[in-house]
Write an enzyme that holds these catalytic residues in place. Structure first.
Site, PDB file in Angstrom:
ATOM      1  N   LYS A 114      24.298 -22.997  19.900  1.00 54.39           N
ATOM      2  CA  LYS A 114      24.347 -22.337  21.048  1.00 54.39           C
ATOM      3  C   LYS A 114      23.212 -22.303  22.038  1.00 54.39           C
ATOM      4  O   LYS A 114      22.073 -21.985  21.667  1.00 54.39           O
ATOM      5  CB  LYS A 114      24.971 -20.778  20.675  1.00 54.39           C
ATOM      6  CG  LYS A 114      25.310 -20.114  21.855  1.00 54.39           C
ATOM      7  CD  LYS A 114      26.302 -18.899  21.250  1.00 54.39           C
ATOM      8  CE  LYS A 114      26.769 -18.210  22.563  1.00 54.39           C
ATOM      9  NZ  LYS A 114      27.853 -19.112  23.364  1.00 54.39           N
TER      10      LYS A 114
ATOM     11  N   HIS B 230      24.863 -16.331  16.249  1.00 55.63           N
ATOM     12  CA  HIS B 230      25.487 -17.523  16.594  1.00 55.63           C
ATOM     13  C   HIS B 230      25.066 -18.712  15.929  1.00 55.63           C
ATOM     14  O   HIS B 230      23.829 -18.892  15.214  1.00 55.63           O
ATOM     15  CB  HIS B 230      25.607 -17.890  17.956  1.00 55.63           C
ATOM     16  CG  HIS B 230      26.388 -16.830  18.780  1.00 55.63           C
ATOM     17  ND1 HIS B 230      27.831 -17.015  18.911  1.00 55.63           N
ATOM     18  CD2 HIS B 230      26.355 -15.830  19.520  1.00 55.63           C
ATOM     19  CE1 HIS B 230      28.473 -16.274  19.605  1.00 55.63           C
ATOM     20  NE2 HIS B 230      27.398 -15.447  19.764  1.00 55.63           N
TER      21      HIS B 230
END
Length: 267
Positions: free
Chosen positions: A158, A154
């Site tokens: 995040k 990600h």
């Protein structure tokens, strides 16, 4: 055709903006309101002018007003706001769809709060991810002696780790193996790390870049590896999935629902 009025909590966040644009372009729904925090300088402005789409409603900071003017509300914010939305949804008897992630949301027992409304909570509204979860469950059942590893990549911003999507896939694998999910987690680099048992599910997490979302589930034996992969190519995917889920949820009787419930109903 009467269009469904959808209110959006967090309408100026990344996901909120995508939802505003997607719903505004739909022949089946329309944006009935967009909520921001009190004190936001955009309160009272035309939502479509701020987001850049055809939407004439004014931005509000009143959660009560948002629910009163909507047939259903969608929120992708944070666990505290989610709880406020649940309370208001129950008060106004309006369906609620939530995509809020993070440990606090994951640990909530929604059946304790939901009494009189249709409610759907998911950490991923992508149809592809939820189909992948079904495949993972079946593979975990059939490949009962294979090691299971889940890897994710990600963007660097995040906060939750492993991601909500990885947990969806891990729960599917645990269900396929018929083992408790809480007992099936094995996270690399923790002090508790020990020799991996065949019925534990390994998680590996990578972070980098600005806009990535990639998940792999690997079934590994001494002789072969089977690799399932889901990669998001366009984040509009989530707005499309949320709209489809909302149009389904608004027709359901009171209860707590999942994406699996919706997908089973439309098969």
């Amino acid at each position: 055709m009467t269009r469904v009025n959808i209110g959006i909590v967090g309408c100026l966040g990344k996901q909120g903006r995508r939802l505003v644009s997607e719903i505004s372009a739909s022949p089946y729904a329309q944006v009935s309101g967009g909520l921001v925090r009190s004190g936001n300088p955009h309160v009272g402005q035309i939502l479509g002018e701020v987001v850049g789409c055809d939407c004439s409603v004014k931005i509000t900071d009143s959660l009560e007003h948002l629910f009163e003017t909507s047939d259903i509300v969608i929120e992708f914010t944070n666990p505290d706001m989610l709880l406020e939305c649940i309370k208001m949804a129950e008060q106004k008897k309006k369906p609620l769809l939530s995509g809020t992630t993070g440990p606090a949301a994951t640990e909530m027992v929604f059946e304790d709060y939901i009494k009189s409304i249709p409610f759907l909570w998911t950490t991923n509204v992508s149809f592809g991810v939820n189909i992948l979860a079904k495949l993972v469950q079946e593979a975990a059942k059939k490949l009962f002696d294979y090691d299971i590893e889940i890897w994710e990549m990600h963007h660097r911003y995040k906060k939750d780790s492993p991601s909500g999507t990885s947990l969806i896939l891990g729960k599917a694998a645990a269900k396929g193996r018929n083992v408790p999910f809480q007992m099936a987690q094995y996270v690399r680099g923790t002090p508790q790390e020990a020799r991996k048992d065949v019925n534990t599910i390994g998680y590996s997490v990578s972070r980098g870049g600005a806009d990535l979302s990639d998940h792999r589930v690997m079934f590994v034996s001494d002789e072969e590896m089977i690799d399932f992969n889901h990669r998001t190519l366009n984040k509009n995917l989530y707005a499309k999935g949320a709209l489809k889920a909302a149009l389904w949820l608004v027709k359901q009787p009171p209860g707590v629902y999942t994406m699996s419930d919706m997908m089973a109903a439309v098969e």
